[in-house]
Design an enzyme around this catalytic site. Structure first.
Site, PDB file in Angstrom:
ATOM      1  N   ASP A   1       1.814   5.293  -0.094  1.00 59.82           N
ATOM      2  CA  ASP A   1       1.334   6.529   0.533  1.00 59.82           C
ATOM      3  C   ASP A   1       1.525   7.684  -0.447  1.00 59.82           C
ATOM      4  OD1 ASP A   1       0.349   8.266   2.374  1.00 59.82           O
ATOM      5  OD2 ASP A   1       2.125   8.314   3.641  1.00 59.82           O
TER       6      ASP A   1
ATOM      7  N   GLU B   1       2.897   1.478   4.840  1.00 63.12           N
ATOM      8  CA  GLU B   1       1.560   1.880   5.285  1.00 63.12           C
ATOM      9  C   GLU B   1       0.654   0.667   5.451  1.00 63.12           C
ATOM     10  OE1 GLU B   1      -2.064   4.934   4.049  1.00 63.12           O
ATOM     11  OE2 GLU B   1      -0.346   4.685   2.734  1.00 63.12           O
TER      12      GLU B   1
ATOM     13  N   LYS C   1       0.853  -1.181   0.000  1.00 62.18           N
ATOM     14  CA  LYS C   1       0.000   0.000   0.000  1.00 62.18           C
ATOM     15  C   LYS C   1       0.889   1.232   0.000  1.00 62.18           C
ATOM     16  CE  LYS C   1      -4.010   2.131   2.141  1.00 62.18           C
ATOM     17  NZ  LYS C   1      -3.501   3.500   1.922  1.00 62.18           N
TER      18      LYS C   1
END
Length: 340
Positions: A51, A191, A49
């Site tokens: 950012d 993240e 994931k």
């Protein structure tokens, strides 16, 4: 590149259709759903994931166009990405991805924000902020709509359709994962992860075929006001935050950390231009010295948890977002788990 499509097996080739304009395909990107799920079958893949900001890229007879989630053109903000896509041998595609900036080896939204408002080359170069475009999905290739193909197939086509040199990168994935993989991601300072069903099609909506597995909580909130600074602080004391529940802006608390001196002054100038007499929140906000603003700015906030009364615990300001409309900001909740 048409040869790539000819390599598809018959049962997948029939899923192709004639593509409409690339910009239209990119108008409604697929969105992931927040989840606390940790056990997954072999039918899932896992991506880091990132950012950053979601960006869909179109190349067709009109050249290259970068589009935000809300359809805003971003060519002037990320000219190096435009150049990299314009240099590709493939001349007809629509791809989905995330633009990020790195700090100490990690994606850093606050650093990326230093680029988000710049549109002049000399300002971009002076910022010293390099960006990378990680692409992870393929919506169109050589006049064919590829969204109905299984995700694994779309990723295979995507890896072969483009040449990956900085600032363009292919998003890697793991074929197995769950709690242990997420723990490792968190230890690395990531993240979180995005879990995706390997056989899913690309849907222009939020879907449980894509799940967000976060290391810590965080999401966007609407700014509905601010408080006055105290002591030696400048600009403002805290931002007053909310999210939409239907057409009502619900109050979620205030954030007073995560700002530097320059950001405090810049935010105060911007918020003063959005002032209103009446509070935009549906709930009563018990804040003395509060100033109300039009609920149009969207801020990215990290926090540890929600309290029982619906407030944010230990929130921290990360930056403003311009890739999501305030009306689309809701409280993210994990859906009830369902069987495979």
């Amino acid at each position: 590149m048409a040869d790539l499509l000819s390599t598809l097996p018959d049962e997948e080739a029939v899923l192709l259709s004639e593509a409409g304009p690339g910009g239209k395909l990119a108008a409604d990107p697929m969105l992931a759903t927040l989840s606390d799920r940790r056990d997954f079958s072999d039918g899932w893949i896992f991506e880091r994931k990132l950012d950053g900001v979601r960006v869909l890229a179109v190349r067709d007879g009109n050249g290259v166009t970068l589009l935000s989630r809300t359809g805003r053109r971003l060519n002037a903000t990320y000219p190096e990405i435009v150049d990299a896509l314009a240099a590709q041998q493939c001349t007809d595609f629509t791809v989905d991805g995330e633009i990020v900036a790195f700090s100490h080896g990690r994606t850093d939204f606050a650093r990326l924000q230093q680029r988000m408002g710049l549109t002049r080359r000399r300002d971009i170069e002076a910022s010293g902020v390099a960006v990378t475009y990680y692409v992870f999905d393929l919506l169109r290739l050589e006049a064919a709509d590829t969204r109905a193909l299984p995700l694994r197939t779309r990723k295979s086509l995507l890896r072969r359709a483009l040449a990956y040199r900085a600032p363009l990168r292919a998003t890697s994935h793991r074929n197995r994962g769950g709690g242990e993989l997420l723990a490792d991601a968190c230890d690395r300072g990531w993240e979180g992860l995005i879990a995706k069903r390997a056989n899913s099609r690309y849907q222009s909506d939020r879907s449980t075929d894509w799940l967000k597995l976060k290391c810590s909580l965080g999401q966007e909130f609407v700014v509905g006001g601010f408080t006055e600074p105290a002591g030696s602080r400048v600009g403002l004391g805290a931002l007053l935050l909310g999210y939409y529940d239907g057409d009502r802006l619900r109050y979620a608390g205030k954030v007073g950390t995560g700002f530097d001196h320059r950001t405090l002054l810049a935010l105060r100038t911007r918020l003063d231009g959005l002032g209103t007499r009446e509070p935009p929140f549906a709930d009563h906000v018990r804040e003395g010295r509060a100033h109300w603003t039009e609920p149009v700015l969207v801020a990215q906030i990290a926090f540890t948890e929600w309290t029982r009364d619906g407030m944010l615990r230990h929130p921290r300001y990360l930056g403003l977002r311009d890739d999501k409309a305030a009306q689309d900001v809701i409280r993210e909740r994990s859906p009830a788990r369902t069987a495979e």
